[in-house]
Design an enzyme around this catalytic site. Structure first.
Site, PDB file in Angstrom:
ATOM      1  N   ASP A   1       9.031  54.288  15.309  1.00  0.00           N
ATOM      2  CA  ASP A   1       8.477  53.945  16.573  1.00  0.00           C
ATOM      3  C   ASP A   1       9.244  53.923  17.671  1.00  0.00           C
ATOM      4  O   ASP A   1       9.175  54.283  18.662  1.00  0.00           O
ATOM      5  CB  ASP A   1       7.441  52.987  16.431  1.00  0.00           C
ATOM      6  CG  ASP A   1       6.234  53.262  15.521  1.00  0.00           C
ATOM      7  OD1 ASP A   1       5.917  54.787  15.253  1.00  0.00           O
ATOM      8  OD2 ASP A   1       5.795  52.548  14.564  1.00  0.00           O
TER       9      ASP A   1
ATOM     10  N   ASP B   1       4.756  50.208   8.552  1.00  0.00           N
ATOM     11  CA  ASP B   1       5.008  49.454  10.028  1.00  0.00           C
ATOM     12  C   ASP B   1       5.327  48.031   9.508  1.00  0.00           C
ATOM     13  O   ASP B   1       4.942  47.457   8.648  1.00  0.00           O
ATOM     14  CB  ASP B   1       4.021  49.303  11.094  1.00  0.00           C
ATOM     15  CG  ASP B   1       3.690  50.908  11.633  1.00  0.00           C
ATOM     16  OD1 ASP B   1       4.657  51.568  11.911  1.00  0.00           O
ATOM     17  OD2 ASP B   1       2.451  51.132  12.029  1.00  0.00           O
TER      18      ASP B   1
END
Length: 177
Positions: A153, A135
């Site tokens: 995401d 991330d």
């Protein structure tokens, strides 16, 4: 037997390849490519580990976070068993979504499912390759900090929003038709 009963028995629902499967496959390939290229470039091309965090705007930065759980950092797994259970769950969900996409009859539904599949595969690749999901996008304003996320995401959230929209757009009685 009535004509309606005959036609419903003659109509077989596809299991793995349907009306929009080529479209879904194209979206999935593009989504996974964008996700993986962005992650690999930030990890190895830019070397975010050593060169980050990077302020892009007063409210946006690139920062490296290894997510060993699922969305929003839920269900963190710090063991190999947990990692492989999440990877197995990803495979099972992806197969289920693909079968659903093979049976869908609308381009919007196909797009929504393709986006969710793209995100699941993108994050699944990370989990297999690195043991955690990469991330890197972090939004923050003042003391408010949004969770750190990646392109996979984004695809999942966009797909879920499209699924919700699709479920309400035809009307409340569409399920009985």
């Amino acid at each position: 037997m009535t004509p309606q009963e005959t036609s419903s028995k003659d109509t077989k629902r596809p299991l793995l390849w349907g009306r929009f499967s080529s479209f879904v496959l194209l979206i999935v390939l593009m989504g996974v490519a964008i996700d993986q290229i962005s992650k690999l470039w930030l990890l190895y091309g830019f070397d975010l580990r050593h060169n980050g965090p990077v302020d892009l705007l007063p409210f946006l930065e690139f920062v490296l976070v290894w997510n060993r759980g699922i969305s929003y950092g839920l269900f963190q797994q710090n063991t190999e068993l947990g990692r492989w259970l999440l990877a197995g769950l990803t495979v099972a969900v992806t197969i289920g979504l693909w079968i659903w996409s093979a049976r869908c009859q609308s381009r919007l539904l196909a797009l929504a499912l393709a986006l969710v599949i793209s995100g699941a595969i993108g994050n699944g690749i990370d989990r297999l390759a690195f043991g955690a999901v990469v991330d890197f996008v972090h939004f923050h304003v003042g003391t408010f900090s949004w969770y750190v996320f990646n392109m996979a995401d984004v695809w999942i959230v966009a797909g879920v929003v499209a699924l919700l929209y699709d479920s309400f757009r035809i009307g409340p009685n569409s399920a009985v038709k």
